[in-house]
Design a protein around this motif. Structure first.
Motif, PDB file in Angstrom:
ATOM      1  N   THR B  44     -12.240  -3.703   9.630  1.00  0.00           N
ATOM      2  CA  THR B  44     -11.198  -2.697   9.844  1.00  0.00           C
ATOM      3  C   THR B  44     -10.027  -2.927   8.891  1.00  0.00           C
ATOM      4  O   THR B  44      -9.579  -1.998   8.212  1.00  0.00           O
ATOM      5  CB  THR B  44     -10.679  -2.771  11.302  1.00  0.00           C
ATOM      6  N   ILE B  45      -9.543  -4.178   8.832  1.00  0.00           N
ATOM      7  CA  ILE B  45      -8.349  -4.440   8.006  1.00  0.00           C
ATOM      8  C   ILE B  45      -8.662  -4.204   6.525  1.00  0.00           C
ATOM      9  O   ILE B  45      -7.853  -3.659   5.790  1.00  0.00           O
ATOM     10  CB  ILE B  45      -7.808  -5.882   8.191  1.00  0.00           C
ATOM     11  N   ARG B  46      -9.848  -4.621   6.081  1.00  0.00           N
ATOM     12  CA  ARG B  46     -10.093  -4.496   4.644  1.00  0.00           C
ATOM     13  C   ARG B  46     -10.289  -3.038   4.225  1.00  0.00           C
ATOM     14  O   ARG B  46      -9.947  -2.662   3.109  1.00  0.00           O
ATOM     15  CB  ARG B  46     -11.197  -5.419   4.153  1.00  0.00           C
ATOM     16  N   LYS B  48      -8.574  -0.596   5.567  1.00  0.00           N
ATOM     17  CA  LYS B  48      -7.196  -0.094   5.479  1.00  0.00           C
ATOM     18  C   LYS B  48      -6.532  -0.526   4.170  1.00  0.00           C
ATOM     19  O   LYS B  48      -5.800   0.234   3.546  1.00  0.00           O
ATOM     20  CB  LYS B  48      -6.360  -0.616   6.662  1.00  0.00           C
ATOM     21  N   ARG B  49      -6.817  -1.771   3.777  1.00  0.00           N
ATOM     22  CA  ARG B  49      -6.219  -2.281   2.535  1.00  0.00           C
ATOM     23  C   ARG B  49      -6.638  -1.430   1.328  1.00  0.00           C
ATOM     24  O   ARG B  49      -5.817  -1.093   0.478  1.00  0.00           O
ATOM     25  CB  ARG B  49      -6.640  -3.739   2.295  1.00  0.00           C
ATOM     26  N   VAL B  51      -7.487   1.692   1.242  1.00  0.00           N
ATOM     27  CA  VAL B  51      -6.793   2.987   1.266  1.00  0.00           C
ATOM     28  C   VAL B  51      -5.359   2.833   0.758  1.00  0.00           C
ATOM     29  O   VAL B  51      -4.902   3.579  -0.113  1.00  0.00           O
ATOM     30  CB  VAL B  51      -6.784   3.568   2.702  1.00  0.00           C
ATOM     31  N   ARG B  52      -4.653   1.838   1.285  1.00  0.00           N
ATOM     32  CA  ARG B  52      -3.233   1.671   0.934  1.00  0.00           C
ATOM     33  C   ARG B  52      -3.047   1.241  -0.528  1.00  0.00           C
ATOM     34  O   ARG B  52      -2.091   1.656  -1.177  1.00  0.00           O
ATOM     35  CB  ARG B  52      -2.572   0.659   1.865  1.00  0.00           C
ATOM     36  N   ARG B 278       0.704  -3.782   2.092  1.00  0.00           N
ATOM     37  CA  ARG B 278      -0.537  -3.056   1.772  1.00  0.00           C
ATOM     38  C   ARG B 278      -1.724  -4.008   1.737  1.00  0.00           C
ATOM     39  O   ARG B 278      -2.828  -3.659   2.144  1.00  0.00           O
ATOM     40  CB  ARG B 278      -0.390  -2.324   0.435  1.00  0.00           C
ATOM     41  N   THR B 281      -1.678  -5.970   6.117  1.00  0.00           N
ATOM     42  CA  THR B 281      -1.968  -5.188   7.321  1.00  0.00           C
ATOM     43  C   THR B 281      -2.441  -3.786   6.984  1.00  0.00           C
ATOM     44  O   THR B 281      -2.761  -3.005   7.881  1.00  0.00           O
ATOM     45  CB  THR B 281      -0.710  -5.071   8.213  1.00  0.00           C
ATOM     46  N   GLY B 282      -2.478  -3.458   5.704  1.00  0.00           N
ATOM     47  CA  GLY B 282      -2.869  -2.115   5.319  1.00  0.00           C
ATOM     48  C   GLY B 282      -1.800  -1.096   5.684  1.00  0.00           C
ATOM     49  O   GLY B 282      -2.083   0.068   5.935  1.00  0.00           O
ATOM     50  N   GLU B 283      -0.549  -1.557   5.693  1.00  0.00           N
ATOM     51  CA  GLU B 283       0.568  -0.643   5.965  1.00  0.00           C
ATOM     52  C   GLU B 283       1.348  -0.399   4.681  1.00  0.00           C
ATOM     53  O   GLU B 283       1.325  -1.219   3.775  1.00  0.00           O
ATOM     54  CB  GLU B 283       1.506  -1.261   7.014  1.00  0.00           C
ATOM     55  N   ARG B 284       2.059   0.735   4.646  1.00  0.00           N
ATOM     56  CA  ARG B 284       2.836   1.047   3.436  1.00  0.00           C
ATOM     57  C   ARG B 284       4.048   0.135   3.312  1.00  0.00           C
ATOM     58  O   ARG B 284       4.455  -0.223   2.220  1.00  0.00           O
ATOM     59  CB  ARG B 284       3.283   2.506   3.458  1.00  0.00           C
TER      60      ARG B 284
END
Lengths: 252, 494
Positions: B44-46, B48-49, B51-52, B278, B281-284
């Motif tokens: 899941t985390i990778r 998201k990474r 994408v970000r 990014r 946590t794959g957050e902006r």
């Protein structure tokens, strides 16, 4: 790029396929000859030294660098059916020469490495060919080996060559870019983890329903095939050069 | 009769009880729950990474900038440290220097004692794991309470963290429900009666349990993500807001910060505030970014201490091949992509820093004296996936190979080893084609003996035994390529 014909090519058979899987270098010779190359096999050749280098034995690997430079120094094109061995030549030989404190060797090793190609790179980039006239009427899934992908950076050349093969049905391998767990001596030093990784890879390959799993590195295929055989799974490992070398004549 | 508790905080698990990686791994592999949890979480985390990272048009240049800034800090660390100390002191921060873990722990304990506090709240930090701060404070009669949700789960579970970013990644919610039900009441506000395994209920219970500690605490302890040398600004990023509570409520804040955490200017900081969330946590951006330049009356901590910690870092810096490990900003992208980590989890690394970064940082910070540290550089298939995701371009595989060489030097310095003999033999064989041809002649005999049969499980033959444990070896050929060439091309018919 215009097709290059009549090129003199030195085959670097790699120690592993030379010794345990001769069908791979044999197919390489036949394919390159079919594509118009004059292939030579310098008998002095051995190995890229990766097994020693990656286990931490730099001193023991230096002679392989010297031997590689002496064996292949005269050739404009050195071609090997292995992303991993070519990666080792390009990525580690100068480091080993530096380790040995031999500036002359470092320079030569760098120059020879720059003329060393992984097979699919050579066919696509140097010969300028993507359809090698192969015929292989089977369902196949492709595993991009880590060193081919990330060190030698063969990119999508293998897939471009494979998808031009007549009769082939290429199916995507789930989690394709994940390592098969071979990793040279990793497979014996951390055999349990290695087997767990290979088991997932084999299961993914079997889940595609393919008859064959292919790739550009025999060692990975040996690892995946070894687990599949132990677990009674029906999927056959085959090096991509064996597919590219196959023709309608062979099929008869 | 109830025995008087001899400890104030839950007794943690011990890294010392964990054997070297190859011996620890099989047990971890057999833990099906952990493997399922790890696979799910890292996948899941990778995703998201990816994408970000792909949202940033100059992502690759940003990675290069991150690497270059960190390398520049390393080259001029002496100057930046002095600059940072002066700027922090001027801003009203008390700066301490700690050579090693014992130094740092003692400084924290002394500050606590001077303040007359016997408990502190903590922001999740890797550096305090590295120096075993909680146990050192416990020994001084000071309770250190973890306030990050995952760290709380680890602490109450008498457990060890297994991931840099998600310390309780190996636990599922049923296990968390058990831990909270059993332990919370022993160390503060108990979990509500009949609490379920619902994540929202569990988080609410943690919030209530922690709120009591936040409101009471007079002192907080943190690590530090960055210190801006130019301005003397301490930067702490986090996701849950518990850190913001620790950073703003207590009167005293003590931050333990590795000396490699400096960045020269605020402009440089910008690069990392883009790269870190990014990648991790794959957050902006990080939900909470706290920056303290000194102290301000009536706002935040009124007494702020920064402990600049070496603990092996200057040794790492002195190694030209290995020093790039100090670029690490603890994002854990390398853990989330690593196929080895994905299967065995963090505990097998025997070190608070697991995964690829642990494999290169652990042995460099701690040295090669311990068998567990010597095993770490080999706990990788060298697949190189970590190289590709690292936001500061740490060349993991190059450093792993370099450290393997150092391990070999260490092991063979005193007496020759069996492996060395094998590698020397291999070196001789591979020095010339005529040597290899001799060996291949022997191998052909094997091909004839086994006659097209796969090789299966085999007894005590060292290398074969490990290889053939879970996989077969395909039949050996009766003719190698060298012979084929001789017959079919060299003088033979074509």
């Amino acid at each position: 790029m215009a097709p290059l014909t009549g090129a003199k090519v030195a085959l670097f058979a790699t120690c592993i396929t030379d010794t345990v899987k001769p069908s791979v270098p044999i197919a390489t010779v036949k394919l390159l000859e079919r594509l118009g190359c004059r292939v030579e096999y310098p008998a002095k050749q051995t190995c890229c030294g990766q097994i020693m280098t990656n286990t931490g034995y730099f001193d023991e690997a230096v002679p392989t660098v010297r031997n590689f430079v002496e064996t292949f120094g005269e050739y404009d094109y050195i071609v090997a059916p292995s992303g991993s061995c070519v990666g080792s030549v390009r990525d580690q030989h100068t480091m080993l020469a530096r380790h040995a404190g031999d500036a002359g060797l470092e320079k030569e090793a760098g120059a020879v490495a720059a003329r060393t190609y992984e097979l699919t790179e050579f066919i696509v980039d140097v010969l300028g060919v993507t359809d090698v006239g192969a015929y292989f009427p089977h369902k196949v899934t492709y595993h991009p080996s880590c060193h081919g992908l990330r060190i030698t950076r063969v990119g999508d050349r293998p897939e471009r060559l494979l998808s031009a093969v007549e009769g082939i049905e290429l199916v995507d391998l789930p989690d394709a870019r994940s390592c098969c767990g071979f990793g040279g001596t990793f497979s014996v030093k951390n055999s349990d983890v290695s087997i767990a990784m290979a088991t997932d890879k084999a299961n993914n390959a079997v889940s595609t329903g393919a008859e064959y799993i292919t790739g550009g590195d025999h060692a990975c295929l040996m690892n995946i095939g070894g687990v599949a055989h132990r677990n009674g799974q029906h999927i056959t490992p085959i090096h991509l050069v064996e597919i590219l070398a196959a023709t309608k004549e062979d099929a008869r | 009769m109830t025995a008087t508790p001899t400890r104030r905080t839950p007794e943690p698990g011990s890294w010392l009880g964990i054997p070297a990686f190859p011996k620890a791994a099989p047990g971890e592999l057999a833990n099906e729950t952990q493997r399922r949890n790890l696979r799910h979480a890292t996948t899941t985390i990778r995703a998201k990474r990816v994408v970000r990272a792909s949202e940033v048009p100059n992502w690759e240049e940003l990675r290069t900038a991150g690497a270059q800034i960190k390398d520049r800090v390393g080259r001029h660390l002496d100057e930046y440290l002095v600059q940072a100390e002066e700027a922090m002191t001027k801003a009203g921060i008390t700066v301490h220097w700690a050579r090693d873990a014992a130094d740092a722990n003692q400084i924290v304990a002394e500050i606590a004692k001077a303040k007359g506090v016997d408990e502190v709240v903590k922001i999740k930090s890797m550096v305090t794991q590295e120096i075993d701060l909680n146990e050192a404070l416990e020994a001084e009669g000071i309770a250190a309470w973890e306030t990050d949700l995952a760290e709380l789960i680890v602490q109450l579970g008498h457990d060890l963290p297994s991931h840099i970013l998600v310390p309780a990644i190996h636990r599922n919610r049923d296990e968390v429900q058990d831990i909270f039900t059993r332990e919370m009441g022993l160390y503060g506000t108990p979990a509500p009666e009949g609490i379920s395994n619902n994540p929202e209920e569990l988080a609410a219970a943690a919030r209530v349990h922690l709120r009591e500690k936040f409101l009471r605490a007079k002192m907080a302890v943190s690590g530090g993500n960055f210190i801006v040398a130019e301005t003397g600004t301490l930067v702490i990023v986090e996701s849950e807001g518990n850190g913001r509570m620790c950073l703003t409520l207590p009167e005293t804040l003590v931050s333990v910060v590795g000396i490699e955490k400096l960045v020269p200017t605020l402009e440089d900081l910008e690069v990392f505030l883009k790269l870190l969330p990014r990648s991790s946590t794959g957050e902006r951006m990080n939900p909470y970014t706290s920056m303290w330049t000194g102290v301000t009356e009536g706002d935040g901590p009124q007494d702020l201490h920064v402990i600049l910690l070496d603990n092996g870092r200057s040794n790492v810096l002195s190694d030209p091949e290995g020093r790039a490990a100090l670029r690490c900003i603890r994002c854990s992208a390398c853990l989330n992509i690593c196929p080895v980590y994905e299967r065995v989890g963090g505990h097998a690394y025997g070190n608070p820093y697991p995964g690829p970064i642990g494999a290169i940082l652990g042995p460099q910070l701690r040295g090669m004296e311990d068998e567990r540290d010597r095993a770490l550089p080999f706990a990788s298939s060298l697949c190189g996936a970590c190289n590709e995701v690292c936001p500061v371009r740490i060349p993991f595989t190059d450093i792993l190979v370099h450290l393997r060489h150092k391990v070999v030097e260490y092991k063979t310095a005193k007496h020759p080893t069996v492996e060395q003999g094998i590698m020397k033999g291999a070196g001789w064989v591979m020095a010339d084609g005529s040597h290899l041809a001799t060996v291949q002649a022997g191998e052909r005999i094997g091909g004839r003996v086994f006659r097209g049969k796969w090789l299966g499980p085999m007894g005590p033959i060292p290398i074969a035994k490990e290889w053939l444990k879970g996989r077969d070896l395909e039949p050996l050929p009766t003719q190698n390529f060298r012979q084929w060439w001789k017959k079919n091309r060299e003088g033979g018919q074509r």
